[in-house]
Design an enzyme around this catalytic site. Structure first.
Site, PDB file in Angstrom:
ATOM      1  N   ARG A  60      -8.285  -0.434   6.152  1.00 36.84           N
ATOM      2  CA  ARG A  60      -7.736  -1.513   5.318  1.00 36.84           C
ATOM      3  C   ARG A  60      -6.792  -0.919   4.265  1.00 36.84           C
ATOM      4  NH1 ARG A  60     -10.366  -3.240   1.005  1.00 36.84           N
ATOM      5  NH2 ARG A  60     -12.432  -3.206   1.956  1.00 36.84           N
ATOM      6  N   LYS A 210      10.422 -10.037  12.623  1.00 38.08           N
ATOM      7  CA  LYS A 210      11.727 -10.500  13.116  1.00 38.08           C
ATOM      8  C   LYS A 210      12.528  -9.328  13.690  1.00 38.08           C
ATOM      9  CE  LYS A 210      10.274 -14.342  11.397  1.00 38.08           C
ATOM     10  NZ  LYS A 210       9.486 -15.190  12.252  1.00 38.08           N
TER      11      LYS A 210
END
Ligand SMILES: Cc1ncc(COP(=O)(O)O)c(C=O)c1O
Length: 405
Positions: A60, A210
């Protein structure tokens, strides 16, 4: 002439972050799925935990595959430090929450990405952060809002989906005069076309989902800038938990090796397609910073090396025309995404601003007859022919000649 002491963006896209490692000479960065990392004794463990020696403790916080991806973006953005997130929205929200304290003021612009806009209008005010959204291209109004004092100036350029361009250097200067931190979303431009840090921004962030990844198969986000500021965003993310998954990091890292080639092709195709669309009788307006007719083409030319792979255009027949036109496209996914190798098209009402009501979109200056068109890496001539057949038999003689060229 290229600076020979600094490798070019293509070389960096391939090699940055790919440091030679001791994984049996593997030429590709391994996907490390391990949640935790073991140490032979408490002293070694503590040294790694306190950053006195390199090493990972718990995924994490940090992970080797994720670190390789983050390093590639850091180098391409020319930043001192970078950290990653599960998505672009996690990068944006975690960064803002890390920098702001209740009572602080944020200045931004009206047409940021829909999710960012929702953050500004719904979530930040609820936590007692003041938000002022200015008309996106009214630089004097933005400067006036900044002059009243703000903790963060948040920019996006070009914007999603109307491709507005703001003068990043000018606004960063104004923000620094009041001691504000400047954050810019560089998702549309990518570091191949624009480096906001070099224009005076303090933190640059991306939806890596993207163009960085480029293959529409992994979500991710990243923030780059000065170590001191990136550490704040990292600490917020490590505690609140929006960590980038190692498999996603690997896919993004692999995608980025062709970033420069994809962007070069997408820049060139988008420019040609924008010119083609501007000549179509069914199109009332084309939004692309590379067109001389763009409101801030001069600013775009100054701060960008290429104008990007996304454009948008307005059909004269409004939303009904959009509804009829889109399914006719053969080489476009009708989907809520952009920046991939495949061309993707859709209206803001189902893509960037799906979270907003029609009234909100109108207030943001987003017309209902707009189509966002994210150019893939297909052959340009095929994409133009596809658009042409989707317009139907009503062809203009002036453009069919250019098409064949
Ligand atoms: C400019 C911009 N920033 C941020 C985001 C959010 O990214 P993500 O979907 O990875 O959370 C998007 C998504 O479309 C975007 O277009």
């Amino acid at each position: 002439m290229a600076d020979q002491s600094q490798p070019g963006a293509g070389t960096l896209s391939v090699w940055a972050g790919e440091a030679k490692n001791n994984w049996w000479g593997a030429t590709q960065v391994p996907v490390v799925h391990s949640v935790a990392y073991g140490y032979p004794d408490v002293d070694h463990w503590q040294d790694a935990a306190l950053g006195r020696t390199p090493g990972h403790i718990y995924s994490r916080n940090t992970n080797p595959t994720v670190a390789a991806f983050t390093e590639k973006v850091r180098v391409l953005e020319g930043a001192e430090a970078a950290t990653s997130f599960a998505t672009g929205m996690a990068a944006i929200s975690n960064t803002l929450f890390a920098l702001l304290s209740p009572g602080d003021r944020v200045v931004s612009v009206k047409d940021t990405y829909g999710g960012t806009n929702k953050l500004f209008l719904q979530f930040l005010p609820r936590m007692n952060f003041a938000v002022e959204l200015c008309a996106t291209t009214d630089h004097a109004a933005i400067e006036a809002a900044i002059a009243q004092g703000c903790r963060v100036l948040y920019l996006e350029s070009p914007t999603n989906p109307t491709l507005k361009v703001v003068d990043i250097a000018r606004l960063a200067k104004a923000a620094h005069q009041v001691g504000a931190i400047v954050v810019a979303d560089n998702t549309f431009a990518t570091p191949i076309n624009q480096n906001p840090l070099a224009l005076g921004v303090d933190l640059v962030l991306h939806s890596a989902t993207k163009f960085l990844g480029g293959h529409a198969d992994a979500l991710g986000g990243v923030v780059c800038g000065a170590q001191r500021l990136v550490d704040q965003a990292y600490h917020y993310r490590e505690i609140t938990g929006a960590a980038l998954d190692p498999m996603a990091a690997y896919l993004l890292l692999r995608g980025m090796k062709t970033l420069h080639l994809r962007i070069r092709q997408q820049n060139a195709s988008a420019m040609e397609i924008a010119q083609f669309l501007a000549a179509q009788p069914q199109v009332s307006q084309v939004f692309y910073p590379g067109l001389a007719s763009h409101e801030h083409h001069d600013v775009a030319r100054r701060q960008m090396r290429g104008f990007g792979g996304v454009l948008s255009f307005m059909l004269k027949g409004g939303f009904d025309a959009v509804r009829a036109f889109l399914p006719r496209l053969r080489y476009a996914h009708l989907a809520a995404n952009l920046g991939a190798v495949e061309t993707i098209a859709g209206p803001p009402a189902t893509t960037s601003h799906v979270e907003c009501t029609a009234e909100e979109r109108k207030a943001m200056g987003i017309p209902e007859g707009l189509i966002r068109y994210s150019v893939g890496i297909e052959d340009t001539a095929d994409l133009i022919a596809d658009l042409q057949q989707a317009f139907g038999p009503n062809k203009s003689a002036s453009t069919s000649g250019r098409l064949a060229a």
